[in-house]
Scaffold this motif. Structure first.
Motif, short mmCIF file in Angstrom:
data_model
loop_
_atom_site.label_atom_id
_atom_site.label_comp_id
_atom_site.label_asym_id
_atom_site.label_seq_id
_atom_site.Cartn_x
_atom_site.Cartn_y
_atom_site.Cartn_z
N GLU A 1 7.93 81.15 11.79
CA GLU A 1 7.66 80.23 12.89
C GLU A 1 8.99 79.69 13.39
OE1 GLU A 1 3.33 78.80 11.10
OE2 GLU A 1 5.03 77.42 11.02
N VAL A 2 9.26 79.92 14.67
CA VAL A 2 10.56 79.58 15.25
C VAL A 2 10.61 78.07 15.54
CG1 VAL A 2 12.18 80.03 17.14
CG2 VAL A 2 10.73 81.88 16.26
N VAL A 3 9.65 77.60 16.31
CA VAL A 3 9.57 76.19 16.70
C VAL A 3 8.11 75.83 16.97
CG1 VAL A 3 11.88 75.85 17.70
CG2 VAL A 3 10.07 76.82 19.11
N HIS A 4 7.88 74.50 17.06
CA HIS A 4 6.61 73.93 17.52
C HIS A 4 5.44 74.19 16.57
CE1 HIS A 4 8.46 74.43 21.82
NE2 HIS A 4 9.05 73.48 21.11
N GLY A 5 5.75 74.45 15.29
CA GLY A 5 4.67 74.57 14.31
C GLY A 5 3.90 73.26 14.21
N ILE A 6 2.58 73.36 14.14
CA ILE A 6 1.72 72.17 14.09
C ILE A 6 1.43 71.83 12.64
CG2 ILE A 6 -0.52 71.20 14.70
CD1 ILE A 6 -0.50 72.97 17.19
#
Length: 250
Positions: free
Chosen positions: A75-80
């Motif tokens: 996951e690069v960014v913005h994982g919830i």
């Protein structure tokens, strides 16, 4: 929106926002361990931010449902954050956070090892961090924005990794995202000239494999297309009359 030049008052507020965010990241680093859930991390981050009498920049921003972006492995960014995802020995986890202090934002990201990680992942984290510092060596008045982009790309690719091209850094101030956009690769053209008083969020996102990414069905989480790991390092900086000032480190 034009690139804003910050006043001394605005810079003072952003310095404080950056200092608080640096402290939040230091506190979050201390709790990273196998077994913790990504939701635990988000809740702790929100607690730290509110204790500092700030608000999280990310919560409800364009509908994002959490205070801390928690992105694991590919996951690069913005994982919830979720209570269903527990960190495991050997994972890497990227934490992206921002705080609002008296109407002004700071934004910073760090990638952490979870327990003992592979040599390749350790190198990925270190190269991503150093690519930021290579970039800001070019963050001097009179240079151009894409001088930063070029330095980030050259360093990351020189160590066998790739830089994400679909996501960029950004200006920052009274809004979380302001002009200009800051690619982590050298696009066509030189970009705007850097001037004292500009405040920028520079954020290399570096993949172990190919640079291509896609977004999961939650419409937020960005992952590598090839499933290989990714790391993220970001700070809010100020362009000065001389060397750049990093506002989110102390």
């Amino acid at each position: 929106m034009a690139i804003t030049i910050k006043s001394e008052r605005e810079i003072s507020l952003m310095r404080e926002a950056g200092k608080i965010l640096a402290e939040v990241h230091d506190k979050l680093a201390e709790i990273i361990a196998p077994g913790i859930t990504t939701l635990d991390i988000d809740r702790k981050g929100a607690e730290f931010i509110h204790k500092a009498k700030c608000a999280p920049s990310f919560l409800n921003y364009e509908g994002y449902p959490a205070s801390i972006c928690v992105s694991v492995n590919d996951e690069v960014v913005h994982g919830i954050p979720t209570d269903k995802r527990r960190l495991e020995e050997g994972d890497i986890v990227s934490l992206d956070a921002g705080v609002i202090y008296k109407g002004y934002h700071s934004d910073a990201a760090r990638t952490h090892a979870v327990g003992t990680i592979s040599d390749e992942d350790a190198k990925l984290i270190e190269v991503t961090k150093q690519s930021f510092f290579e970039g800001i060596r070019m963050a001097l008045p009179g240079n151009h924005l894409h001088d930063i982009s070029s330095a980030v790309q050259k360093y990351a690719e020189g160590h066998g990794f790739s830089v994400v091209r679909d996501l960029v850094g950004h200006g920052i101030g009274s809004h979380l995202h302001e002009e200009p956009q800051i690619p982590n690769y050298k696009p066509v053209g030189r970009g705007p000239k850097l001037r004292p008083g500009m405040t920028l969020a520079i954020e290399p996102m570096v993949n172990a494999g190919d640079w291509k990414v896609w977004i999961l069905e939650d419409d937020w989480t960005v992952v590598t297309r090839d499933g290989m790991n990714s790391a993220h390092y970001e700070n809010t900086i100020l362009i000065t009359d001389g060397e750049p000032e990093i506002l989110s480190l102390y």
